[in-house]
Design a protein around this motif. Structure first.
Motif, PDB file in Angstrom:
ATOM      1  N   ASP A 153       0.782  -1.167  -0.144  1.00  0.00           N
ATOM      2  CA  ASP A 153       0.082   0.084  -0.059  1.00  0.00           C
ATOM      3  C   ASP A 153       0.708   1.059   0.105  1.00  0.00           C
ATOM      4  O   ASP A 153       2.004   1.251   0.651  1.00  0.00           O
ATOM      5  CB  ASP A 153      -1.065   0.033   1.297  1.00  0.00           C
ATOM      6  CG  ASP A 153      -1.989  -1.120   1.081  1.00  0.00           C
ATOM      7  OD1 ASP A 153      -2.132  -2.039   0.269  1.00  0.00           O
ATOM      8  OD2 ASP A 153      -2.651  -1.249   2.086  1.00  0.00           O
ATOM      9  N   LYS A 154       0.491   2.180  -0.798  1.00  0.00           N
ATOM     10  CA  LYS A 154       1.295   3.475  -0.986  1.00  0.00           C
ATOM     11  C   LYS A 154       0.282   4.658  -1.329  1.00  0.00           C
ATOM     12  O   LYS A 154      -0.635   4.503  -2.215  1.00  0.00           O
ATOM     13  CB  LYS A 154       2.335   3.380  -2.052  1.00  0.00           C
ATOM     14  CG  LYS A 154       3.206   4.440  -2.461  1.00  0.00           C
ATOM     15  CD  LYS A 154       4.321   4.764  -1.667  1.00  0.00           C
ATOM     16  CE  LYS A 154       4.958   5.769  -1.969  1.00  0.00           C
ATOM     17  NZ  LYS A 154       6.036   6.171  -0.971  1.00  0.00           N
ATOM     18  N   ARG A 155       0.617   5.768  -0.696  1.00  0.00           N
ATOM     19  CA  ARG A 155      -0.302   6.902  -1.037  1.00  0.00           C
ATOM     20  C   ARG A 155       0.803   8.107  -1.350  1.00  0.00           C
ATOM     21  O   ARG A 155       1.957   8.260  -0.653  1.00  0.00           O
ATOM     22  CB  ARG A 155      -0.957   7.369   0.392  1.00  0.00           C
ATOM     23  CG  ARG A 155      -1.720   8.747   0.183  1.00  0.00           C
ATOM     24  CD  ARG A 155      -2.272   9.144   1.633  1.00  0.00           C
ATOM     25  NE  ARG A 155      -3.295  10.368   1.553  1.00  0.00           N
ATOM     26  CZ  ARG A 155      -2.614  11.433   1.595  1.00  0.00           C
ATOM     27  NH1 ARG A 155      -1.367  11.796   1.743  1.00  0.00           N
ATOM     28  NH2 ARG A 155      -3.395  12.499   1.402  1.00  0.00           N
TER      29      ARG A 155
ATOM     30  N   VAL B 249      -4.006  13.091  -5.258  1.00  0.00           N
ATOM     31  CA  VAL B 249      -3.442  12.065  -4.530  1.00  0.00           C
ATOM     32  C   VAL B 249      -3.616  10.426  -5.334  1.00  0.00           C
ATOM     33  O   VAL B 249      -4.895  10.271  -5.570  1.00  0.00           O
ATOM     34  CB  VAL B 249      -4.097  11.905  -3.067  1.00  0.00           C
ATOM     35  CG1 VAL B 249      -3.638  10.437  -2.392  1.00  0.00           C
ATOM     36  CG2 VAL B 249      -3.962  13.055  -2.264  1.00  0.00           C
TER      37      VAL B 249
ATOM     38  N   ALA C 199      -3.597   6.505  -4.485  1.00  0.00           N
ATOM     39  CA  ALA C 199      -3.293   5.644  -3.490  1.00  0.00           C
ATOM     40  C   ALA C 199      -3.426   4.196  -4.116  1.00  0.00           C
ATOM     41  O   ALA C 199      -4.360   4.055  -5.004  1.00  0.00           O
ATOM     42  CB  ALA C 199      -4.601   5.725  -2.668  1.00  0.00           C
TER      43      ALA C 199
END
Length: 100
Positions: free
Chosen positions: A20-22, A48, A50
């Motif tokens: 997971d990456k934002r 953004v 995500a």
């Protein structure tokens, strides 16, 4: 035959996300209102991306403003796109009408 110039397609700056990456892709602010009472109110925006591992990607247009009550003081999505295995879904919240 070789190219006359670099096309910028080298992957030396690329990153692979495996969890997971934002990521905040872009941030800006503007004064979207034209009425004499609200024209000085500033709205901050951010785009953004995500990544949710094994689920998909969300692309969100988030806004916040300390100057106006039309938007929250905290980052809130006014428009987003969810990309999943079954397709993509575009959602636009009513607050987004103030930004056109």
């Amino acid at each position: 035959m070789t190219a006359k110039y670099s096309t910028g397609s080298d992957d030396e700056d690329a990153r692979t996300w495996t969890r997971d990456k934002r990521f905040v892709l872009y941030r800006w602010s503007d004064k979207p209102f034209v009425g004499h009472r609200h024209r000085y109110e500033t709205v901050e925006h951010q785009l953004v991306v995500a990544y949710i591992h094994d689920v998909g990607v969300d692309i969100r247009h988030e806004v916040r403003s300390d100057d106006t009550e039309k938007f929250a003081d905290e980052w809130t999505a006014v428009e987003y796109i969810e990309v999943r295995d079954y397709g993509a879904r575009h959602v636009r919240k009513p607050e987004a009408r103030w930004l056109n």
